[in-house]
Every structure is written in structure tokens, then in C-alpha cells.
Design a protein around this motif. Structure first.
Motif, mmCIF file in Angstrom:
data_model
loop_
_atom_site.group_PDB
_atom_site.id
_atom_site.type_symbol
_atom_site.label_atom_id
_atom_site.label_comp_id
_atom_site.label_asym_id
_atom_site.label_seq_id
_atom_site.Cartn_x
_atom_site.Cartn_y
_atom_site.Cartn_z
ATOM 1 N N VAL A 138 -13.052 26.164 16.321
ATOM 2 C CA VAL A 138 -12.590 24.785 16.166
ATOM 3 C C VAL A 138 -11.294 24.788 15.369
ATOM 4 N N GLU A 139 -10.246 24.247 15.961
ATOM 5 C CA GLU A 139 -8.947 24.168 15.303
ATOM 6 C C GLU A 139 -8.652 22.694 14.987
ATOM 7 N N PRO A 140 -8.546 22.331 13.709
ATOM 8 C CA PRO A 140 -8.279 20.933 13.378
ATOM 9 C C PRO A 140 -6.860 20.526 13.782
ATOM 10 N N GLU A 141 -6.720 19.277 14.173
ATOM 11 C CA GLU A 141 -5.413 18.757 14.560
ATOM 12 C C GLU A 141 -4.776 18.057 13.362
ATOM 13 N N PRO A 142 -3.625 18.539 12.888
ATOM 14 C CA PRO A 142 -2.961 17.855 11.775
ATOM 15 C C PRO A 142 -2.377 16.525 12.252
ATOM 16 N N ARG A 143 -2.483 15.510 11.409
ATOM 17 C CA ARG A 143 -1.921 14.205 11.747
ATOM 18 C C ARG A 143 -1.563 13.476 10.461
ATOM 19 N N GLU A 144 -0.672 12.520 10.596
ATOM 20 C CA GLU A 144 -0.235 11.753 9.434
ATOM 21 C C GLU A 144 -1.243 10.663 9.122
ATOM 22 N N ILE A 145 -1.429 10.455 7.840
ATOM 23 C CA ILE A 145 -2.318 9.390 7.392
ATOM 24 C C ILE A 145 -1.528 8.512 6.438
ATOM 25 N N SER A 146 -1.538 7.215 6.689
ATOM 26 C CA SER A 146 -0.898 6.282 5.762
ATOM 27 C C SER A 146 -1.910 5.210 5.389
ATOM 28 N N GLN A 147 -1.898 4.863 4.119
ATOM 29 C CA GLN A 147 -2.836 3.863 3.634
ATOM 30 C C GLN A 147 -2.092 2.929 2.693
ATOM 31 N N ARG A 148 -2.244 1.645 2.931
ATOM 32 C CA ARG A 148 -1.554 0.653 2.111
ATOM 33 C C ARG A 148 -2.277 0.510 0.779
ATOM 34 N N ILE A 149 -1.493 0.497 -0.309
ATOM 35 C CA ILE A 149 -2.030 0.308 -1.656
ATOM 36 C C ILE A 149 -1.485 -1.020 -2.167
ATOM 37 N N PRO A 150 -2.368 -1.923 -2.568
ATOM 38 C CA PRO A 150 -1.893 -3.210 -3.087
ATOM 39 C C PRO A 150 -1.034 -3.003 -4.341
ATOM 40 N N THR A 151 0.001 -3.852 -4.504
ATOM 41 C CA THR A 151 0.926 -3.719 -5.623
ATOM 42 C C THR A 151 0.206 -3.851 -6.953
ATOM 43 N N ARG A 152 -0.806 -4.705 -7.035
ATOM 44 C CA ARG A 152 -1.507 -4.894 -8.306
ATOM 45 C C ARG A 152 -2.207 -3.607 -8.759
ATOM 46 N N ASP A 153 -2.572 -2.737 -7.815
ATOM 47 C CA ASP A 153 -3.199 -1.467 -8.179
ATOM 48 C C ASP A 153 -2.174 -0.449 -8.661
ATOM 49 N N LEU A 154 -0.913 -0.602 -8.259
ATOM 50 C CA LEU A 154 0.110 0.347 -8.685
ATOM 51 C C LEU A 154 0.489 0.160 -10.151
ATOM 52 N N PHE A 155 0.524 -1.075 -10.616
ATOM 53 C CA PHE A 155 0.977 -1.354 -11.958
ATOM 54 C C PHE A 155 -0.150 -1.595 -12.947
ATOM 55 N N GLY A 156 -1.367 -1.482 -12.541
ATOM 56 C CA GLY A 156 -2.496 -1.644 -13.449
ATOM 57 C C GLY A 156 -2.869 -3.107 -13.634
#
Length: 49
Positions: A29-47
Motif C-alpha cells: 500500500v502506497e499512500p497518496e500525498p495530498r495538500e490539506i488546508s484547514q481554516r482557523i478562525p481569527t479569534r483562535d489565532l490571537f487568543g
């Protein structure tokens, strides 16, 4: 005593099947590499202020 030997051989057989299955997965079994993007809410970035 023969029952104990049968039990030990049965457990060893199951362990060998598990190891063989994991080995087969790593070889065939050979895994397929792929891009993953996930949105992070701004309020979580600044605490929480």
C-alpha cells in the motif's frame, strides 16, 4: 498440558497473522500525498482576550 500448548500455538498463529498483515500493508500500500488546508478562525489565532 496439551490444551495449554494448543492455546499458545493458537495465540502465536494469530500474532503471526497480525504481523504478516502489517508487513503486507507496508509493502503493497502506497499512500497518496495530498495538500490539506484547514481554516482557523481569527479569534483562535490571537487568543481569548
Amino acid at each position: 498440558m496439551p490444551t495449554l500448548f494448543r492455546f499458545v500455538f493458537f495465540i502465536g498463529f494469530l500474532a503471526a497473522l497480525g504481523v504478516g498483515g502489517m508487513y503486507a500493508l507496508t509493502i503493497f500500500v502506497e499512500p497518496e500525498p495530498r495538500e490539506i488546508s484547514q481554516r482557523i478562525p481569527t479569534r483562535d489565532l490571537f487568543g481569548n482576550n
